[in-house]
Structures are given as C-alpha cells and as structure tokens.
Design a protein around this motif. Sequence first.
Motif, PDB file in Angstrom:
ATOM      1  N   PHE A 109       5.383  -7.743   9.103  1.00 55.20           N
ATOM      2  CA  PHE A 109       5.636  -6.827  10.152  1.00 55.20           C
ATOM      3  C   PHE A 109       4.423  -5.727  10.543  1.00 55.20           C
ATOM      4  O   PHE A 109       3.715  -5.435   9.577  1.00 55.20           O
ATOM      5  N   LYS A 110       4.041  -5.350  11.727  1.00 49.05           N
ATOM      6  CA  LYS A 110       2.785  -4.890  12.147  1.00 49.05           C
ATOM      7  C   LYS A 110       2.661  -3.513  11.192  1.00 49.05           C
ATOM      8  O   LYS A 110       3.601  -2.572  11.132  1.00 49.05           O
ATOM      9  N   GLY A 111       1.624  -3.567  10.569  1.00 56.41           N
ATOM     10  CA  GLY A 111       0.992  -2.343   9.769  1.00 56.41           C
ATOM     11  C   GLY A 111       1.923  -2.403   8.252  1.00 56.41           C
ATOM     12  O   GLY A 111       1.522  -1.425   7.518  1.00 56.41           O
ATOM     13  N   GLU A 112       2.552  -3.472   8.043  1.00 57.23           N
ATOM     14  CA  GLU A 112       3.549  -3.059   6.797  1.00 57.23           C
ATOM     15  C   GLU A 112       3.119  -4.153   5.897  1.00 57.23           C
ATOM     16  O   GLU A 112       3.717  -4.107   4.867  1.00 57.23           O
ATOM     17  N   SER A 113       2.334  -5.119   6.207  1.00 57.39           N
ATOM     18  CA  SER A 113       1.989  -6.044   5.217  1.00 57.39           C
ATOM     19  C   SER A 113       0.707  -6.740   5.599  1.00 57.39           C
ATOM     20  O   SER A 113      -0.080  -6.430   6.557  1.00 57.39           O
ATOM     21  N   ASN A 114       0.223  -7.514   4.191  1.00 60.02           N
ATOM     22  CA  ASN A 114      -1.301  -8.000   4.602  1.00 60.02           C
ATOM     23  C   ASN A 114      -1.157  -9.520   4.717  1.00 60.02           C
ATOM     24  O   ASN A 114      -2.272  -9.999   4.680  1.00 60.02           O
ATOM     25  N   ARG A 115       0.061 -10.084   5.144  1.00 62.42           N
ATOM     26  CA  ARG A 115       0.072 -11.415   5.491  1.00 62.42           C
ATOM     27  C   ARG A 115      -0.495 -11.693   6.966  1.00 62.42           C
ATOM     28  O   ARG A 115      -0.080 -10.963   7.931  1.00 62.42           O
ATOM     29  N   VAL A 116      -1.553 -12.416   6.944  1.00 62.91           N
ATOM     30  CA  VAL A 116      -2.214 -12.716   8.224  1.00 62.91           C
ATOM     31  C   VAL A 116      -1.803 -13.723   8.992  1.00 62.91           C
ATOM     32  O   VAL A 116      -1.666 -14.010  10.143  1.00 62.91           O
ATOM     33  N   LEU A 117      -1.862 -15.031   8.276  1.00 62.87           N
ATOM     34  CA  LEU A 117      -1.838 -16.513   8.849  1.00 62.87           C
ATOM     35  C   LEU A 117      -0.739 -17.069   8.017  1.00 62.87           C
ATOM     36  O   LEU A 117      -0.953 -17.427   6.766  1.00 62.87           O
ATOM     37  N   SER A 118       0.201 -17.699   8.476  1.00 66.05           N
ATOM     38  CA  SER A 118       1.470 -18.379   7.884  1.00 66.05           C
ATOM     39  C   SER A 118       1.028 -19.958   7.925  1.00 66.05           C
ATOM     40  O   SER A 118       0.239 -20.300   9.155  1.00 66.05           O
ATOM     41  N   LEU A 119       1.160 -20.806   7.011  1.00 69.54           N
ATOM     42  CA  LEU A 119       0.816 -21.985   7.035  1.00 69.54           C
ATOM     43  C   LEU A 119       1.844 -22.849   6.433  1.00 69.54           C
ATOM     44  O   LEU A 119       2.564 -22.440   5.421  1.00 69.54           O
ATOM     45  N   ILE A 120       2.471 -23.909   7.323  1.00 67.40           N
ATOM     46  CA  ILE A 120       3.417 -24.850   6.696  1.00 67.40           C
ATOM     47  C   ILE A 120       3.144 -26.314   7.189  1.00 67.40           C
ATOM     48  O   ILE A 120       2.510 -26.457   7.794  1.00 67.40           O
ATOM     49  N   VAL A 121       3.379 -27.029   5.735  1.00 67.37           N
ATOM     50  CA  VAL A 121       3.188 -28.416   6.048  1.00 67.37           C
ATOM     51  C   VAL A 121       4.451 -29.099   5.473  1.00 67.37           C
ATOM     52  O   VAL A 121       5.214 -28.586   4.704  1.00 67.37           O
ATOM     53  N   TYR A 122       4.633 -30.165   6.041  1.00 66.55           N
ATOM     54  CA  TYR A 122       5.953 -31.067   5.774  1.00 66.55           C
ATOM     55  C   TYR A 122       5.694 -32.537   5.190  1.00 66.55           C
ATOM     56  O   TYR A 122       4.642 -32.888   5.429  1.00 66.55           O
ATOM     57  N   PHE A 123       6.798 -32.699   4.433  1.00 67.46           N
ATOM     58  CA  PHE A 123       6.958 -33.817   3.726  1.00 67.46           C
ATOM     59  C   PHE A 123       8.153 -34.585   4.038  1.00 67.46           C
ATOM     60  O   PHE A 123       9.024 -34.984   3.106  1.00 67.46           O
ATOM     61  N   ASN A 124       8.431 -35.064   5.179  1.00 67.17           N
ATOM     62  CA  ASN A 124       9.610 -35.898   5.623  1.00 67.17           C
ATOM     63  C   ASN A 124       9.385 -36.856   6.235  1.00 67.17           C
ATOM     64  O   ASN A 124       8.719 -36.886   7.550  1.00 67.17           O
ATOM     65  N   SER A 125       9.787 -38.275   5.810  1.00 67.46           N
ATOM     66  CA  SER A 125       9.669 -39.470   6.471  1.00 67.46           C
ATOM     67  C   SER A 125      10.755 -40.098   7.306  1.00 67.46           C
ATOM     68  O   SER A 125      12.059 -39.550   7.331  1.00 67.46           O
ATOM     69  N   ASN A 126      10.319 -40.556   8.575  1.00 64.70           N
ATOM     70  CA  ASN A 126      11.337 -40.970   9.525  1.00 64.70           C
ATOM     71  C   ASN A 126      12.531 -39.991   9.984  1.00 64.70           C
ATOM     72  O   ASN A 126      13.747 -40.353   9.867  1.00 64.70           O
ATOM     73  N   TRP A 127      12.154 -38.670  10.151  1.00 67.38           N
ATOM     74  CA  TRP A 127      12.961 -37.704  10.634  1.00 67.38           C
ATOM     75  C   TRP A 127      13.398 -37.954  11.925  1.00 67.38           C
ATOM     76  O   TRP A 127      12.706 -37.906  13.052  1.00 67.38           O
ATOM     77  N   LEU A 128      14.843 -37.779  12.283  1.00 66.92           N
ATOM     78  CA  LEU A 128      15.290 -38.155  13.304  1.00 66.92           C
ATOM     79  C   LEU A 128      15.902 -36.656  14.067  1.00 66.92           C
ATOM     80  O   LEU A 128      16.112 -35.675  13.528  1.00 66.92           O
ATOM     81  N   ALA A 129      15.984 -36.842  15.370  1.00 68.89           N
ATOM     82  CA  ALA A 129      16.700 -35.870  16.051  1.00 68.89           C
ATOM     83  C   ALA A 129      17.979 -35.095  15.489  1.00 68.89           C
ATOM     84  O   ALA A 129      18.229 -33.943  15.302  1.00 68.89           O
ATOM     85  N   SER A 130      18.849 -36.035  15.071  1.00 72.24           N
ATOM     86  CA  SER A 130      20.021 -35.819  14.498  1.00 72.24           C
ATOM     87  C   SER A 130      19.950 -35.263  13.111  1.00 72.24           C
ATOM     88  O   SER A 130      20.978 -34.966  12.430  1.00 72.24           O
ATOM     89  N   ASP A 131      18.804 -35.234  12.365  1.00 74.15           N
ATOM     90  CA  ASP A 131      18.571 -34.773  11.188  1.00 74.15           C
ATOM     91  C   ASP A 131      18.333 -33.011  11.047  1.00 74.15           C
ATOM     92  O   ASP A 131      18.560 -32.462  10.232  1.00 74.15           O
TER      93      ASP A 131
END
Length: 196
Positions: A109-131
């Motif tokens: 939240f603005k001014g309440e935390s020092n987290r600046v940049l979020s980073l996410i990486v994924y490890f899922n093969s053959n992911w379908l829209a129905s998943d």
Amino acid sequence: MNTGYSIIPTALPAWLTDTLFTHQQLMEASKFKNAGVGRGKQYLKNEFVRTDAISWITGETKAGKAWLSWVADLQVYLNRRLFLGLFSFESHFAHYSPGDYYKRHYDAFKGESNRVLSLIVYFNSNWLASDGGELVLYQDQYDQTGIKVVPLMGTIVAFLSEEFPHEVLAANRDRYSIAGWFRLNTSMTDRVDPPR
C-alpha cells in the motif's frame, strides 16, 4: 516495462526452471504452510482472502541458492537500468491445490510498505484454459476486466507492487509458482525492516 508491468513467457532460463520445478515437486508437504495476509503481529490466516500454501525460500538448498543468485543478478540489472534502488528480496514457493485461490489485493500500500517490485514465475506444463488458476492483473482499483496471465512453465511476471491490484483465480488442478518482492531499505535506528 514503461507500463509498470511485464509479462514474458518462457523467460526464466530452462536450467533454472527445471531445477526449481523439480525441487518444488520433491518438497515434503510439511515444508508448506497455509498462507496468510499481513506481516509480524498483523499476520492472519484468512481463507476468505487466500487458500494457497507457501514455503519461504531461504537459500539453504541447491535450488534455493540458484534462484536467489539469479534474482540477485536481476536486481543489479534492474537497479542499473531503471534506478529503482532495490535493496533486498524475499520469496516463497506457492502451491495452489484444486479449488485454491487468492482474492484481489495489492502487494504493497502506498507509503505503508517497502515492497517495490513484485515478481512471479510459474512451473506448470500443458496448462489449459479449463485449468483456471490465472493471475489477473488489474490496471487500477477501478479496472474490472484485468489482464489474465496463464501460469505456464517459465513465464515471468513483474509489476510495481503499489500500483496493480491482482488476484489468482481458483485453480482446477495443482498449480506451482514462486512469488517474490524486491524491497527498499527503510530501516531506522530503532526499527529493522524487513522485520526478522
């Protein structure tokens, strides 16, 4: 990243993707804890908000060391190119079992935390829209549509932590990822941040 976010499929190096995926698959269930919200005394488990399980990455394993080393190089690159003043990084493995989700939220939240940049990486093969299980990244608090990101193997998502509300839609199969945050140094003489 002039939009404040970046979504790059298969951007994580293949060797690191394989190392982290294999490690996460071999981790004992006891290493994962039900996730909560907040930090320190404000930490609270709230299944209305999120139901995933996490395991913090400390660098005590070969896979953890490899991940943190790669992220440290990324931090240097981002500081040189974007002048963000990134100081430290924290991250965890995340496992979403079928039916798990994380409701719309901000990572900072603005001014309440020092987290600046979020980073996410994924490890899922053959992911379908129905998943299901997509990350939905909203442009601002008023956006009701958002950008859906399929959690495919090796995809990297980065965004400014204070600017983008986001959520993880309910997954219909096991979903694996790492979530992390680059932080600023906001320590003071009477307070260490982040708290240990």
